[in-house]
Design a protein around this motif. Structure first.
Motif, PDB file in Angstrom:
ATOM      1  N   LEU A 132      66.144  50.528  -9.314  1.00  0.00           N
ATOM      2  CA  LEU A 132      66.002  51.208  -8.022  1.00  0.00           C
ATOM      3  C   LEU A 132      65.947  50.215  -6.866  1.00  0.00           C
ATOM      4  N   SER A 133      65.346  49.047  -7.109  1.00  0.00           N
ATOM      5  CA  SER A 133      65.280  48.026  -6.052  1.00  0.00           C
ATOM      6  C   SER A 133      66.679  47.547  -5.681  1.00  0.00           C
ATOM      7  N   LYS A 134      67.521  47.394  -6.695  1.00  0.00           N
ATOM      8  CA  LYS A 134      68.892  46.971  -6.445  1.00  0.00           C
ATOM      9  C   LYS A 134      69.651  48.053  -5.670  1.00  0.00           C
ATOM     10  N   GLU A 135      69.452  49.328  -6.077  1.00  0.00           N
ATOM     11  CA  GLU A 135      70.110  50.436  -5.382  1.00  0.00           C
ATOM     12  C   GLU A 135      69.639  50.500  -3.929  1.00  0.00           C
ATOM     13  N   TYR A 136      68.341  50.296  -3.717  1.00  0.00           N
ATOM     14  CA  TYR A 136      67.777  50.300  -2.359  1.00  0.00           C
ATOM     15  C   TYR A 136      68.432  49.225  -1.500  1.00  0.00           C
ATOM     16  N   LYS A 137      68.571  48.035  -2.074  1.00  0.00           N
ATOM     17  CA  LYS A 137      69.170  46.913  -1.350  1.00  0.00           C
ATOM     18  C   LYS A 137      70.622  47.204  -0.983  1.00  0.00           C
ATOM     19  N   ASP A 138      71.388  47.784  -1.939  1.00  0.00           N
ATOM     20  CA  ASP A 138      72.794  48.102  -1.691  1.00  0.00           C
ATOM     21  C   ASP A 138      72.941  49.187  -0.620  1.00  0.00           C
ATOM     22  N   LEU A 139      72.105  50.225  -0.722  1.00  0.00           N
ATOM     23  CA  LEU A 139      72.184  51.333   0.239  1.00  0.00           C
ATOM     24  C   LEU A 139      71.707  50.912   1.622  1.00  0.00           C
ATOM     25  N   ASP A 140      70.737  49.994   1.667  1.00  0.00           N
ATOM     26  CA  ASP A 140      70.175  49.543   2.939  1.00  0.00           C
ATOM     27  C   ASP A 140      71.250  48.936   3.846  1.00  0.00           C
ATOM     28  N   LYS A 141      72.195  48.202   3.248  1.00  0.00           N
ATOM     29  CA  LYS A 141      73.281  47.595   4.029  1.00  0.00           C
ATOM     30  C   LYS A 141      74.111  48.674   4.731  1.00  0.00           C
ATOM     31  N   ILE A 142      74.414  49.748   3.991  1.00  0.00           N
ATOM     32  CA  ILE A 142      75.234  50.824   4.559  1.00  0.00           C
ATOM     33  C   ILE A 142      74.450  51.599   5.607  1.00  0.00           C
TER      34      ILE A 142
END
Length: 357
Positions: free
Chosen positions: A34-44
Protein backbone atom coordinates in the motif's frame (compact mmCIF):
# COMPACT_ATOMS: atom_id res chain seq x y z
CA UNK A 1 -9.46 11.92 -18.66
CA UNK A 2 -11.02 13.90 -15.80
CA UNK A 3 -13.10 10.84 -14.80
CA UNK A 4 -9.94 8.70 -14.66
CA UNK A 5 -8.17 11.31 -12.56
CA UNK A 6 -11.08 11.62 -10.14
CA UNK A 7 -11.14 7.83 -9.72
CA UNK A 8 -7.40 7.89 -8.99
CA UNK A 9 -7.87 10.65 -6.41
CA UNK A 10 -10.59 8.63 -4.69
CA UNK A 11 -8.32 5.58 -4.56
CA UNK A 12 -5.47 7.78 -3.26
CA UNK A 13 -7.67 9.03 -0.39
CA UNK A 14 -8.72 5.44 0.35
CA UNK A 15 -5.11 4.17 0.44
CA UNK A 16 -4.08 7.15 2.62
CA UNK A 17 -6.63 6.03 5.22
CA UNK A 18 -5.73 2.33 4.97
CA UNK A 19 -1.99 2.77 5.64
CA UNK A 20 -2.86 4.43 8.95
CA UNK A 21 -4.85 1.41 10.17
CA UNK A 22 -3.09 -0.62 12.92
CA UNK A 23 -3.92 -3.95 11.25
CA UNK A 24 -2.23 -2.77 8.03
CA UNK A 25 0.82 -1.32 9.80
CA UNK A 26 1.36 -4.64 11.59
CA UNK A 27 1.21 -6.60 8.32
CA UNK A 28 4.55 -5.81 6.67
CA UNK A 29 3.64 -7.15 3.21
CA UNK A 30 0.33 -5.29 3.01
CA UNK A 31 1.89 -2.11 4.40
CA UNK A 32 4.75 -2.16 1.86
CA UNK A 33 2.36 -2.84 -1.02
CA UNK A 34 0.00 0.00 0.00
CA UNK A 35 2.90 2.37 0.69
CA UNK A 36 4.19 1.81 -2.82
CA UNK A 37 0.70 2.37 -4.28
CA UNK A 38 0.38 5.57 -2.21
CA UNK A 39 3.71 6.84 -3.53
CA UNK A 40 2.76 6.07 -7.17
CA UNK A 41 -0.69 7.67 -6.87
CA UNK A 42 0.68 10.71 -5.02
CA UNK A 43 2.66 11.76 -8.12
CA UNK A 44 -0.49 11.76 -10.25
CA UNK A 45 -2.71 13.42 -7.63
CA UNK A 46 -0.20 16.26 -7.12
CA UNK A 47 -0.16 16.92 -10.86
CA UNK A 48 -3.96 16.69 -11.02
CA UNK A 49 -4.31 19.29 -8.25
CA UNK A 50 -2.05 21.66 -10.18
CA UNK A 51 -4.15 21.07 -13.30
CA UNK A 52 -7.46 21.69 -11.47
CA UNK A 53 -6.14 24.93 -9.98
CA UNK A 54 -4.94 26.04 -13.42
CA UNK A 55 -8.40 25.40 -14.92
CA UNK A 56 -10.04 27.32 -12.06
CA UNK A 57 -7.66 30.25 -12.54
CA UNK A 58 -8.33 30.29 -16.31
CA UNK A 59 -12.11 30.22 -15.74
CA UNK A 60 -11.78 33.02 -13.15
CA UNK A 61 -9.78 35.22 -15.53
CA UNK A 62 -12.27 34.56 -18.38
CA UNK A 63 -15.20 35.40 -16.10
CA UNK A 64 -13.51 38.65 -15.04
CA UNK A 65 -12.85 39.56 -18.67
CA UNK A 66 -16.47 38.88 -19.64
CA UNK A 67 -18.17 40.76 -16.78
CA UNK A 68 -15.77 43.43 -15.50
CA UNK A 69 -16.24 47.01 -16.71
CA UNK A 70 -13.06 48.45 -15.20
CA UNK A 71 -10.46 48.57 -17.99
CA UNK A 72 -7.46 48.17 -15.66
CA UNK A 73 -8.91 44.95 -14.21
CA UNK A 74 -9.72 43.72 -17.70
CA UNK A 75 -6.08 44.27 -18.72
CA UNK A 76 -4.92 42.32 -15.67
CA UNK A 77 -7.29 39.47 -16.61
CA UNK A 78 -5.94 39.44 -20.19
CA UNK A 79 -2.35 39.34 -18.95
CA UNK A 80 -3.22 36.48 -16.58
CA UNK A 81 -4.84 34.50 -19.41
CA UNK A 82 -1.80 35.05 -21.61
CA UNK A 83 0.32 33.53 -18.85
CA UNK A 84 -2.03 30.66 -17.85
CA UNK A 85 -3.38 29.30 -21.15
CA UNK A 86 0.03 28.15 -22.54
CA UNK A 87 0.51 26.08 -19.35
CA UNK A 88 -2.61 24.00 -19.97
CA UNK A 89 -1.46 21.79 -22.86
CA UNK A 90 1.89 20.71 -21.29
CA UNK A 91 0.09 19.82 -18.05
CA UNK A 92 -2.53 17.80 -19.95
CA UNK A 93 0.18 15.92 -21.88
CA UNK A 94 2.04 15.15 -18.64
CA UNK A 95 -1.16 13.80 -17.08
CA UNK A 96 -1.97 11.69 -20.14
CA UNK A 97 1.48 10.13 -19.92
CA UNK A 98 0.98 9.44 -16.21
CA UNK A 99 -2.32 7.69 -17.00
CA UNK A 100 -0.69 5.22 -19.40
CA UNK A 101 -0.88 1.83 -17.65
CA UNK A 102 2.54 1.04 -16.22
CA UNK A 103 4.25 -2.27 -16.65
CA UNK A 104 3.72 -3.86 -13.20
CA UNK A 105 7.34 -5.02 -13.32
CA UNK A 106 8.78 -1.50 -13.74
CA UNK A 107 9.34 -1.02 -10.02
CA UNK A 108 11.14 -4.35 -9.60
CA UNK A 109 14.85 -4.91 -9.07
CA UNK A 110 16.59 -6.85 -11.86
CA UNK A 111 18.97 -9.65 -12.62
CA UNK A 112 21.34 -8.30 -15.29
CA UNK A 113 23.07 -10.91 -17.44
CA UNK A 114 25.76 -10.04 -20.00
CA UNK A 115 27.21 -12.74 -22.28
CA UNK A 116 29.90 -12.59 -24.95
CA UNK A 117 28.49 -13.43 -28.38
CA UNK A 118 30.16 -13.75 -31.77
CA UNK A 119 33.72 -12.43 -31.96
CA UNK A 120 35.84 -14.66 -29.74
CA UNK A 121 38.13 -12.90 -27.26
CA UNK A 122 37.04 -9.48 -28.50
CA UNK A 123 33.41 -10.32 -27.64
CA UNK A 124 34.48 -11.11 -24.06
CA UNK A 125 36.38 -7.83 -23.83
CA UNK A 126 33.29 -5.97 -25.11
CA UNK A 127 31.09 -7.79 -22.56
CA UNK A 128 33.45 -6.42 -19.90
CA UNK A 129 33.09 -2.92 -21.35
CA UNK A 130 29.31 -3.29 -21.27
CA UNK A 131 29.41 -4.37 -17.64
CA UNK A 132 31.45 -1.30 -16.69
CA UNK A 133 29.03 0.91 -18.65
CA UNK A 134 26.07 -0.40 -16.65
CA UNK A 135 28.07 -0.28 -13.42
CA UNK A 136 28.72 3.45 -13.92
CA UNK A 137 25.10 4.10 -14.92
CA UNK A 138 23.91 2.33 -11.74
CA UNK A 139 26.32 4.39 -9.64
CA UNK A 140 24.92 7.59 -11.12
CA UNK A 141 21.35 6.43 -10.46
CA UNK A 142 22.18 5.58 -6.85
CA UNK A 143 21.36 1.91 -7.40
CA UNK A 144 23.14 -0.99 -5.71
CA UNK A 145 24.80 -3.53 -8.00
CA UNK A 146 26.04 -6.81 -6.54
CA UNK A 147 27.92 -9.54 -8.40
CA UNK A 148 26.38 -13.03 -8.48
CA UNK A 149 28.46 -15.10 -10.89
CA UNK A 150 30.99 -14.61 -13.70
CA UNK A 151 33.33 -16.41 -16.07
CA UNK A 152 36.34 -14.39 -17.20
CA UNK A 153 37.48 -14.23 -20.83
CA UNK A 154 40.90 -15.62 -21.73
CA UNK A 155 42.11 -12.16 -22.90
CA UNK A 156 40.13 -10.03 -20.47
CA UNK A 157 36.51 -9.12 -19.97
CA UNK A 158 33.90 -11.78 -19.34
CA UNK A 159 32.42 -14.72 -21.21
CA UNK A 160 29.45 -14.26 -18.88
CA UNK A 161 28.66 -12.02 -15.93
CA UNK A 162 25.50 -11.96 -13.83
CA UNK A 163 24.62 -9.38 -11.20
CA UNK A 164 21.70 -8.07 -9.21
CA UNK A 165 20.65 -4.41 -9.40
CA UNK A 166 18.52 -2.91 -6.63
CA UNK A 167 16.93 0.53 -6.50
CA UNK A 168 13.93 2.57 -7.56
CA UNK A 169 12.25 1.66 -10.88
CA UNK A 170 15.28 -0.34 -12.02
CA UNK A 171 13.43 -2.62 -14.46
CA UNK A 172 11.44 0.34 -15.82
CA UNK A 173 14.69 1.93 -16.99
CA UNK A 174 16.92 -1.04 -17.82
CA UNK A 175 14.31 -3.22 -19.60
CA UNK A 176 15.08 -1.52 -22.92
CA UNK A 177 18.67 -2.80 -22.74
CA UNK A 178 17.71 -6.44 -23.42
CA UNK A 179 19.00 -7.66 -26.76
CA UNK A 180 22.18 -7.94 -28.82
CA UNK A 181 24.70 -5.07 -28.60
CA UNK A 182 27.15 -4.93 -31.51
CA UNK A 183 30.60 -3.33 -31.47
CA UNK A 184 32.72 -2.26 -34.45
CA UNK A 185 36.37 -1.50 -33.65
CA UNK A 186 39.97 -2.61 -34.06
CA UNK A 187 40.45 -5.26 -31.35
CA UNK A 188 43.45 -5.15 -29.05
CA UNK A 189 44.20 -8.66 -30.32
CA UNK A 190 44.28 -7.52 -33.99
CA UNK A 191 47.77 -6.92 -35.37
CA UNK A 192 46.71 -5.75 -38.88
CA UNK A 193 44.59 -2.81 -37.69
CA UNK A 194 41.40 -4.18 -39.26
CA UNK A 195 37.97 -3.30 -37.88
CA UNK A 196 36.11 -6.29 -36.48
CA UNK A 197 32.46 -6.70 -35.57
CA UNK A 198 31.69 -8.49 -32.31
CA UNK A 199 28.64 -8.76 -30.10
CA UNK A 200 27.43 -9.24 -26.54
CA UNK A 201 23.92 -10.13 -25.47
CA UNK A 202 22.19 -8.46 -22.54
CA UNK A 203 19.25 -9.92 -20.62
CA UNK A 204 17.40 -7.81 -18.04
CA UNK A 205 15.14 -10.01 -15.92
CA UNK A 206 12.67 -8.53 -13.44
CA UNK A 207 13.53 -10.00 -10.07
CA UNK A 208 10.72 -12.34 -9.15
CA UNK A 209 9.45 -12.59 -5.60
CA UNK A 210 8.10 -15.70 -3.92
CA UNK A 211 4.55 -14.52 -4.61
CA UNK A 212 5.37 -14.27 -8.36
CA UNK A 213 6.85 -17.75 -8.76
CA UNK A 214 6.42 -20.72 -6.46
CA UNK A 215 9.25 -23.23 -6.75
CA UNK A 216 8.80 -26.79 -5.56
CA UNK A 217 12.21 -27.52 -4.01
CA UNK A 218 11.70 -31.23 -4.80
CA UNK A 219 12.17 -30.17 -8.45
CA UNK A 220 15.54 -28.54 -7.70
CA UNK A 221 18.86 -30.37 -7.49
CA UNK A 222 21.54 -28.61 -5.46
CA UNK A 223 25.27 -29.18 -6.09
CA UNK A 224 28.17 -27.51 -4.30
CA UNK A 225 31.70 -26.95 -5.58
CA UNK A 226 34.82 -24.86 -4.93
CA UNK A 227 34.64 -21.29 -6.21
CA UNK A 228 37.10 -20.37 -8.95
CA UNK A 229 36.83 -16.60 -8.66
CA UNK A 230 38.68 -14.03 -6.62
CA UNK A 231 38.02 -13.81 -2.92
CA UNK A 232 40.92 -15.29 -1.03
CA UNK A 233 42.04 -18.73 -0.05
CA UNK A 234 38.83 -19.73 1.70
CA UNK A 235 36.75 -19.15 -1.43
CA UNK A 236 38.86 -21.52 -3.47
CA UNK A 237 39.20 -24.29 -0.88
CA UNK A 238 35.69 -24.60 0.56
CA UNK A 239 32.54 -25.87 -1.13
CA UNK A 240 30.81 -22.49 -0.95
CA UNK A 241 29.71 -22.21 -4.59
CA UNK A 242 26.21 -23.46 -5.38
CA UNK A 243 24.71 -24.83 -8.58
CA UNK A 244 20.93 -25.30 -8.85
CA UNK A 245 19.27 -27.39 -11.57
CA UNK A 246 15.54 -27.00 -12.12
CA UNK A 247 14.67 -30.50 -13.33
CA UNK A 248 11.31 -29.76 -15.11
CA UNK A 249 12.82 -27.02 -17.32
CA UNK A 250 16.51 -27.99 -17.34
CA UNK A 251 17.50 -24.47 -16.20
CA UNK A 252 20.90 -24.38 -14.48
CA UNK A 253 21.96 -21.49 -12.22
CA UNK A 254 25.10 -21.07 -10.15
CA UNK A 255 26.50 -18.51 -7.75
CA UNK A 256 30.02 -18.37 -6.33
CA UNK A 257 30.49 -14.74 -5.33
CA UNK A 258 29.88 -15.10 -1.58
CA UNK A 259 32.04 -17.00 0.92
CA UNK A 260 28.91 -18.41 2.54
CA UNK A 261 27.22 -21.37 0.87
CA UNK A 262 23.87 -20.23 2.29
CA UNK A 263 24.23 -16.76 0.76
CA UNK A 264 25.21 -18.25 -2.59
CA UNK A 265 22.20 -20.57 -2.40
CA UNK A 266 19.84 -17.61 -1.74
CA UNK A 267 21.33 -15.65 -4.66
CA UNK A 268 21.14 -18.63 -7.01
CA UNK A 269 17.52 -19.23 -6.02
CA UNK A 270 16.75 -15.57 -6.79
CA UNK A 271 18.21 -15.95 -10.30
CA UNK A 272 16.34 -19.24 -10.86
CA UNK A 273 13.06 -17.71 -9.75
CA UNK A 274 13.62 -14.71 -12.06
CA UNK A 275 14.43 -16.92 -15.06
CA UNK A 276 11.30 -19.00 -14.49
CA UNK A 277 9.32 -15.77 -14.19
CA UNK A 278 10.85 -14.55 -17.48
CA UNK A 279 9.63 -17.70 -19.24
CA UNK A 280 6.06 -16.95 -18.15
CA UNK A 281 6.51 -13.28 -18.98
CA UNK A 282 7.75 -14.15 -22.47
CA UNK A 283 4.65 -16.29 -23.07
CA UNK A 284 2.53 -13.31 -22.08
CA UNK A 285 4.53 -10.94 -24.32
CA UNK A 286 4.31 -13.37 -27.24
CA UNK A 287 0.54 -13.41 -26.89
CA UNK A 288 0.48 -9.61 -27.02
CA UNK A 289 3.00 -9.33 -29.87
CA UNK A 290 0.90 -11.70 -31.98
CA UNK A 291 -1.61 -8.86 -32.01
CA UNK A 292 0.95 -6.07 -32.47
CA UNK A 293 4.72 -5.73 -32.88
CA UNK A 294 6.20 -3.07 -30.60
CA UNK A 295 8.53 -0.54 -32.21
CA UNK A 296 10.95 -0.82 -29.30
CA UNK A 297 11.06 -4.60 -29.52
CA UNK A 298 9.90 -7.33 -27.21
CA UNK A 299 13.11 -7.60 -25.22
CA UNK A 300 14.06 -10.68 -27.20
CA UNK A 301 17.73 -11.44 -26.67
CA UNK A 302 18.16 -12.18 -30.39
CA UNK A 303 17.12 -8.66 -31.45
CA UNK A 304 20.11 -6.55 -32.55
CA UNK A 305 19.30 -3.33 -30.75
CA UNK A 306 22.40 -1.11 -30.73
CA UNK A 307 25.74 -0.63 -32.52
CA UNK A 308 28.83 0.92 -30.93
CA UNK A 309 31.14 2.17 -33.71
CA UNK A 310 34.51 3.19 -32.26
CA UNK A 311 36.19 4.68 -35.40
CA UNK A 312 33.28 7.13 -35.82
CA UNK A 313 32.63 7.55 -32.04
CA UNK A 314 29.03 6.68 -32.90
CA UNK A 315 26.34 4.77 -30.99
CA UNK A 316 23.13 3.96 -32.86
CA UNK A 317 19.94 2.48 -31.42
CA UNK A 318 18.29 0.66 -34.32
CA UNK A 319 14.81 0.50 -32.78
CA UNK A 320 14.23 4.26 -32.83
CA UNK A 321 17.00 5.38 -35.21
CA UNK A 322 18.72 7.49 -32.55
CA UNK A 323 22.46 8.14 -33.07
CA UNK A 324 24.76 9.81 -30.55
CA UNK A 325 28.26 10.90 -31.63
CA UNK A 326 29.87 10.68 -28.20
CA UNK A 327 30.83 7.05 -27.68
CA UNK A 328 33.24 7.66 -24.72
CA UNK A 329 30.44 9.32 -22.72
CA UNK A 330 28.05 6.46 -23.50
CA UNK A 331 30.60 3.84 -22.44
CA UNK A 332 31.07 5.87 -19.24
CA UNK A 333 27.43 5.15 -18.35
CA UNK A 334 25.67 8.10 -19.99
CA UNK A 335 22.86 6.07 -21.58
CA UNK A 336 20.05 8.26 -20.24
CA UNK A 337 19.08 9.70 -23.63
CA UNK A 338 18.60 6.25 -25.16
CA UNK A 339 16.47 5.13 -22.22
CA UNK A 340 14.37 8.31 -22.24
CA UNK A 341 13.74 8.23 -26.02
CA UNK A 342 12.82 4.53 -25.89
CA UNK A 343 10.41 5.24 -23.04
CA UNK A 344 8.82 8.08 -25.05
CA UNK A 345 8.49 5.79 -28.11
CA UNK A 346 6.85 3.08 -26.02
CA UNK A 347 4.41 5.57 -24.45
CA UNK A 348 3.58 7.02 -27.89
CA UNK A 349 2.62 3.53 -29.07
CA UNK A 350 0.40 3.00 -26.05
CA UNK A 351 -1.30 6.35 -26.64
CA UNK A 352 -1.96 5.38 -30.28
CA UNK A 353 -3.61 2.23 -29.04
CA UNK A 354 -6.00 4.35 -27.01
CA UNK A 355 -4.62 3.51 -23.58
CA UNK A 356 -5.77 6.97 -22.39
CA UNK A 357 -9.07 8.43 -23.52
Amino acid sequence: MINQLEAIKERFDEVAQQIMMPEIVSDQKKFMKLSKEYKDLDKIVRQYRLYKKLLQDIDGAKDLLANEKDEDLRELAKAELDELVPQREPLEEALKEMLIPRDPNDSKNVILEIRAGTGGDEASIFAGDMFRMYQRFCDRMGWRMSLMDYTEGSSGGFKEIICQVEGEDVYGKLKFESGVHRVQRVPATESQGRIHTSAASVAVLPEAEEVDVEINMNDVRKDTFCSSGAGGQSVNTTYSAVRLTHIPTGLVVQCQDERSQLKNFDKALTVLRSRLYEIELQKHNDAISSQRKSMVGTGDRSDKIRTYNYPQSRVTDHRIGLTIYNLPAVMDGNIDEFIEQLRIAENAEKLKEGAVA
